[in-house]
Design an enzyme around this catalytic site. Structure first.
Site, PDB file in Angstrom:
ATOM      1  N   LYS A 186       0.955  -1.231   0.198  1.00  0.00           N
ATOM      2  CA  LYS A 186       0.118  -0.075   0.026  1.00  0.00           C
ATOM      3  C   LYS A 186       0.887   1.329   0.033  1.00  0.00           C
ATOM      4  CE  LYS A 186      -4.370  -1.189  -0.299  1.00  0.00           C
ATOM      5  NZ  LYS A 186      -4.807  -2.306  -0.077  1.00  0.00           N
ATOM      6  N   LYS A 228      -3.753 -12.627  -8.647  1.00  0.00           N
ATOM      7  CA  LYS A 228      -4.970 -12.219  -7.575  1.00  0.00           C
ATOM      8  C   LYS A 228      -6.136 -11.531  -8.095  1.00  0.00           C
ATOM      9  CE  LYS A 228      -6.097 -10.352  -3.202  1.00  0.00           C
ATOM     10  NZ  LYS A 228      -5.901  -9.363  -2.246  1.00  0.00           N
ATOM     11  N   LYS A 249     -10.617  -6.287  -6.281  1.00  0.00           N
ATOM     12  CA  LYS A 249     -11.462  -5.136  -6.437  1.00  0.00           C
ATOM     13  C   LYS A 249     -10.535  -4.058  -7.241  1.00  0.00           C
ATOM     14  CE  LYS A 249     -14.458  -1.691  -5.788  1.00  0.00           C
ATOM     15  NZ  LYS A 249     -15.950  -1.706  -6.342  1.00  0.00           N
TER      16      LYS A 249
END
Ligand code: TYM
Length: 331
Positions: free
Chosen positions: A111, A194, A197
């Protein structure tokens, strides 16, 4: 009877990765365990959703939970933000969580790389909040996908550290769980390993997607020009399509295409058409129910109220005992 806890972040409707990694296990586990399944709306604040988006996303996940077959009478279904005891336990756990170990968590590093302008303290302490979610009910099992494995390791670290610090065995060691099988990782349609979203348009298939959308996404999935020798190892993108088929199609369908691949006869167009139809068959009943439940505001209100009450009963017992252990005693 085991106590089971898990949650999903509300970022919109759930996708097939959420379903096979988590939700499918929730549904199986609710019959024989003491289950707490929540919507991780505190966690979703790390990305600063607008109030309208936050509420809409929470509703989408709640509706998907119910449409997929979670039963509010069997399992406790609640919103993370309806349980302030979690926030209090998070505060306690943060006192014994160290900067070095938090900075080393893979999801934090990812992140920090992908959103360099928003490396907030909530992101850094994401694992302590997640640990609080789990141990507030003193859970033993946590049904999650493969990507959450490291977070579960951190949860065990924090639970054990608390026990050691206060010379107690109060918190059990929770484990990531998938019915004795390996944890699941559903791949994306764009060749990445993976489904997610935030991985970009076309990577994920959502439970709510209409058949036309599913066909379009699957047909666009990354493939190559096919194997040139028998029994050739599969490149990642091709492996992904096979893995999706493994999760969603009949075993004989999978073995048919395996054989086609191994004999260099594979036609990816045919394989994707079949996969799309199998996904549509699988999601059809869900789509119907999602529409129905979504329109029933009264029912949703009842479910959330009931969940809040049941979750509070368990959490308030834990937090009172934790306060006592730490030394917050009544005068
Ligand atoms: P989240 O919201 O990213 O994902 C929810 C669940 O879906 C699983 N999942 C997948 N499984 C297999 N293949 C995929 N492609 C895939 N994508 C998502 C995740 O493994 C997860 O089980 N930190 C959690 C939410 C959370 C939580 C908790 C979970 C907060 N507190 C306490 C368990 C216990 C998360 O962000 O999951």
């Amino acid at each position: 009877m085991d106590t089971v806890v898990s949650g999903i972040r509300p970022t919109g409707n759930l996708h097939l990765g959420n379903y096979f990694g988590a939700l499918r296990n929730f549904i199986k586990m609710q019959n024989e365990n003491n289950c707490y399944f929540f919507i991780a709306d505190y966690h979703s604040l790390t990305t600063h959703p607008t109030p309208a988006d936050l509420h809409g996303n929470v509703k989408s996940v709640l509706v998907d939970y119910l449409a997929a077959g979670l039963d509010p009478e069997k399992a406790t279904l609640y919103l993370q933000s309806d349980l302030p005891e979690t926030a209090e336990l998070y505060l306690f756990l943060n006192m014994n969580a160290y900067l070095g170990e938090l900075e080393r968590v893979t999801s934090f590093k990812d992140k920090a790389r992908s959103q360099p302008d928003n490396i907030n303290a909530g992101l850094l302490t994401y694992p302590t909040l997640m640990a609080a979610d789990i141990i507030i009910h003193r859970a033993q099992k946590v049904p999650v996908g493969k990507d959450q494995e490291q977070h579960l390791e951190m949860t065990r670290t924090f639970a054990n550290r608390f026990n050691r610090l206060y010379h107690t065995e109060y918190f059990p060691e929770p484990v990531a769980y998938n019915f004795g099988e390996q944890l699941v990782k559903i791949p994306g349609l764009d060749g990445s390993t993976k489904m997610g979203k935030s991985e970009g348009e076309g990577n994920a298939i959502f439970l709510i997607d209409e058949p036309a959308v599913i066909r379009k996404k699957v047909m666009k999935a990354v493939t190559d020009s096919g194997p040139t020798e028998p029994n050739q190892p599969k490149p990642q993108a091709i492996e992904n399509i096979f893995n999706l088929m493994k999760a969603l199609s009949k075993p004989e369908t999978l073995s048919f295409f395996e054989e086609e691949y191994n004999q260099c006869r594979i036609r990816y167009g045919d394989m994707k058409k079949q996969l799309a139809e199998d996904i549509i068959i699988f999601t059809d009943p869900l789509r119907e129910k999602i529409r129905e439940i979504s329109a029933d505001e009264k029912y949703l209100h009842r479910v959330v109220r009931l969940g809040k009450e049941k979750a509070h009963e368990s959490a308030s017992k834990t937090i009172n005992e934790v306060r006592e252990i730490i030394g917050f005693k009544a005068f």
